[in-house]
Design a protein around this motif. Structure first.
Motif, PDB file in Angstrom:
ATOM      1  N   LEU A 144       3.834  10.017  -7.481  1.00 11.26           N
ATOM      2  CA  LEU A 144       4.749  10.234  -8.606  1.00 11.26           C
ATOM      3  C   LEU A 144       3.974  10.508  -9.883  1.00 11.26           C
ATOM      4  N   ALA A 145       2.930   9.718 -10.140  1.00 18.08           N
ATOM      5  CA  ALA A 145       2.118   9.916 -11.345  1.00 18.08           C
ATOM      6  C   ALA A 145       1.392  11.253 -11.303  1.00 18.08           C
ATOM      7  N   ALA A 146       0.912  11.644 -10.109  1.00 20.67           N
ATOM      8  CA  ALA A 146       0.192  12.913  -9.974  1.00 20.67           C
ATOM      9  C   ALA A 146       1.101  14.104 -10.234  1.00 20.67           C
ATOM     10  N   ILE A 147       2.365  13.974  -9.881  1.00 19.87           N
ATOM     11  CA  ILE A 147       3.311  15.066 -10.118  1.00 19.87           C
ATOM     12  C   ILE A 147       3.848  15.028 -11.545  1.00 19.87           C
ATOM     13  N   GLN A 148       4.146  13.844 -12.034  1.00 18.66           N
ATOM     14  CA  GLN A 148       4.788  13.698 -13.333  1.00 18.66           C
ATOM     15  C   GLN A 148       3.849  14.041 -14.496  1.00 18.66           C
ATOM     16  N   ALA A 149       2.569  13.690 -14.391  1.00 16.32           N
ATOM     17  CA  ALA A 149       1.637  13.913 -15.499  1.00 16.32           C
ATOM     18  C   ALA A 149       1.508  15.384 -15.883  1.00 16.32           C
ATOM     19  N   PRO A 150       1.250  16.311 -14.949  1.00 14.41           N
ATOM     20  CA  PRO A 150       1.139  17.713 -15.372  1.00 14.41           C
ATOM     21  C   PRO A 150       2.451  18.280 -15.906  1.00 14.41           C
ATOM     22  N   ILE A 151       3.579  17.814 -15.365  1.00 11.41           N
ATOM     23  CA  ILE A 151       4.872  18.300 -15.863  1.00 11.41           C
ATOM     24  C   ILE A 151       5.064  17.860 -17.310  1.00 11.41           C
ATOM     25  N   ILE A 152       4.712  16.609 -17.606  1.00 11.46           N
ATOM     26  CA  ILE A 152       4.830  16.119 -18.982  1.00 11.46           C
ATOM     27  C   ILE A 152       3.869  16.874 -19.900  1.00 11.46           C
ATOM     28  N   LEU A 153       2.662  17.170 -19.418  1.00 14.40           N
ATOM     29  CA  LEU A 153       1.711  17.943 -20.224  1.00 14.40           C
ATOM     30  C   LEU A 153       2.243  19.350 -20.513  1.00 14.40           C
ATOM     31  N   ILE A 184       0.831  -1.205   0.000  1.00 14.50           N
ATOM     32  CA  ILE A 184       0.000   0.000   0.000  1.00 14.50           C
ATOM     33  C   ILE A 184       0.867   1.258   0.000  1.00 14.50           C
ATOM     34  N   LEU A 185       1.947   1.265   0.746  1.00 10.00           N
ATOM     35  CA  LEU A 185       2.845   2.425   0.767  1.00 10.00           C
ATOM     36  C   LEU A 185       3.475   2.640  -0.609  1.00 10.00           C
ATOM     37  N   LEU A 186       3.866   1.557  -1.264  1.00  5.49           N
ATOM     38  CA  LEU A 186       4.418   1.655  -2.619  1.00  5.49           C
ATOM     39  C   LEU A 186       3.367   2.223  -3.574  1.00  5.49           C
ATOM     40  N   ASN A 187       2.132   1.775  -3.469  1.00  6.63           N
ATOM     41  CA  ASN A 187       1.051   2.303  -4.308  1.00  6.63           C
ATOM     42  C   ASN A 187       0.840   3.791  -4.056  1.00  6.63           C
ATOM     43  N   LEU A 188       0.944   4.213  -2.804  1.00  6.39           N
ATOM     44  CA  LEU A 188       0.815   5.633  -2.474  1.00  6.39           C
ATOM     45  C   LEU A 188       1.925   6.440  -3.152  1.00  6.39           C
ATOM     46  N   PHE A 189       3.171   5.963  -3.050  1.00  4.19           N
ATOM     47  CA  PHE A 189       4.297   6.668  -3.684  1.00  4.19           C
ATOM     48  C   PHE A 189       4.146   6.712  -5.202  1.00  4.19           C
TER      49      PHE A 189
END
Length: 196
Positions: free
Chosen positions: A122-131, A113-118
């Motif tokens: 990561l996806a929440a931060i990386q997606a807008p930066i890539i956009l 669960i902790l890995l899923n949270l991280f």
């Protein structure tokens, strides 16, 4: 990187020539042309180049955040990132397995669960930066396409002007050639009259 390099602005004295180029080559009055076509007409009239390195200009104008977004997107889309990400996942699972066998307690038990949270963070931060990076790439492509249009239009106008010059040259040369041929025939006729 330094000051942004810009092509020289054509001299304002060429406004009459720009209007003449617009009417003869583009088939429209200068005032009815769009801004890019007017710019091309001014550059043709001033006999100045229009090409420039659009990518360098675009990069020079980028702010720190924009360059950082480009670098994050570049790294996030590389095999290095995929390898490091895979190694981190294997390491996380392996470390939890070793701790489970060794002491019977782990910091993140099996459903991870902790890995899923991280990973979600990561996806929440990386997606807008890539956009953001993709939006900059789209803007860079749009600017490059507009610049390509200007360069192509200028090349087309230059070729049309060369054709006109060659046509004028050909017509004058043809007339001179006919005049010379008439003189030669007249001289040949007078020579034949003297002999005969």
């Amino acid at each position: 990187m330094g000051a942004r390099s810009r092509p020289p602005t054509p001299a304002p004295a060429s406004t009459h020539q720009s209007a003449a180029i617009a009417s003869t080559l583009m088939g429209a009055s200068y005032d009815t042309l769009d801004e890019r076509s007017q710019k091309v007409a001014r550059h043709v009239a001033a006999r100045e180049h229009i090409s420039r390195n659009v990518a360098e200009d675009f990069h020079d104008r980028a702010r720190f955040g924009q360059r950082a977004a480009d670098e994050v997107a570049r790294f996030g889309g590389s095999w290095t990132f995929v390898g490091l990400f895979g190694a981190a996942m294997v390491g996380w699972v392996g470390l939890n397995a070793v701790l489970l066998w060794g002491r019977g307690q782990t910091f993140d038990p099996y459903p991870y669960i902790l890995l899923n949270l991280f990973l979600s963070m990561l996806a929440a931060i990386q997606a807008p930066i890539i956009l953001m990076s993709q939006n900059r790439q789209a803007e860079r492509d749009r600017i490059a396409a507009e610049h390509d249009y200007e360069v192509n239009l200028k090349a087309e106008l230059e070729i049309m002007m060369l054709h006109e010059k060659l046509d004028v040259l050909r017509d004058t040369q043809w007339a001179e050639l006919l005049a010379i041929q008439r003189q030669q025939l007249a001289l040949l006729g007078s020579v034949l009259d003297r002999q005969g």
